[in-house]
Design an enzyme around this catalytic site. Structure first.
Site, short mmCIF file in Angstrom:
data_model
loop_
_atom_site.label_atom_id
_atom_site.label_comp_id
_atom_site.label_asym_id
_atom_site.label_seq_id
_atom_site.Cartn_x
_atom_site.Cartn_y
_atom_site.Cartn_z
N HIS A 112 0.85 -1.19 0.00
CA HIS A 112 0.00 0.00 0.00
C HIS A 112 0.88 1.23 0.00
O HIS A 112 1.96 1.24 0.59
CB HIS A 112 -0.93 -0.03 1.20
CG HIS A 112 -1.81 -1.24 1.19
ND1 HIS A 112 -2.95 -1.31 0.43
CD2 HIS A 112 -1.69 -2.44 1.80
CE1 HIS A 112 -3.50 -2.50 0.58
NE2 HIS A 112 -2.75 -3.21 1.41
N GLY A 139 7.33 -23.63 9.19
CA GLY A 139 5.99 -23.20 9.55
C GLY A 139 5.94 -21.77 10.05
O GLY A 139 6.91 -21.24 10.59
#
Length: 191
Positions: A112, A139
């Site tokens: 953004h 993970g």
């Protein structure tokens, strides 16, 4: 130039355009079906993934799986992802051959603008992510926009990858940093 083309070219674009909205809705529908299939229905699961993604060969993505569009995800052969893979593929995500992803891996391509006026207008832009061959990602890893993880690298669990990772290294942390090279001495080594 369409908003979709702006997105694909890395320019500021409006993600709420009608075309991109329809593309996301299609993807959501396909993923809903995929995520609600019986886990042993490999044939139907493979059919949906090959319709949604650009895959070169066998792959296994454990359910659930989430992505934005699907058509920006390119996957090589012999790919495995554990549960809860999320790929925000507003730019291309290229994953090479023999890549393993642990559970809860997040790959983000969208960014953004820094200035609030552009954010208030709903604009965003995207940068590609590249994961080269023979990479293992642990993970709960998050990979940020524009990152390249090079050949044979290992990313330790819980890492946030903010910068490119060189080939044949072990990198961990938030932000993710190289801790050492992978050498011939590691051939039969375990964690």
């Amino acid at each position: 130039m369409s908003e979709k083309q702006k997105m694909l070219d890395g320019h500021l674009y409006q993600p709420y355009s009608e075309e991109l909205y329809k593309d996301r809705e299609y993807c959501k529908g396909m993923l809903f079906e995929y995520n609600h299939l019986h886990p042993l229905d490999k044939e139907h699961r493979d059919f949906i993934l090959k319709k949604l993604l650009k895959c070169q060969g066998e792959l296994c993505i454990e359910q659930p799986f989430y992505c934005s569009y699907g058509y920006n995800i390119h996957i090589g052969v012999n790919f495995y992802s554990d549960i809860n893979l999320t790929i925000l593929d507003k730019a291309v995500v290229h994953i090479g051959d023999n890549v393993i992803l642990g559970p809860n891996v997040n790959i983000y391509t969208s960014q953004h603008p820094f200035h609030e006026i552009e954010r208030m207008r709903g604009l965003e832009y995207a940068k590609p992510v590249i994961i080269y061959d023979n990479v293992w990602i642990g993970g709960n890893v998050t990979i940020l926009p524009g990152v390249k993880i090079n050949q044979g690298a290992i990313i330790g669990a819980g890492s946030v990858v903010t910068e490119d990772i060189p080939p044949y290294v072990i990198a961990v942390g938030n932000p993710c940093r190289v801790i050492r090279s992978i050498t011939q001495a590691d051939v039969h080594k375990k964690w």
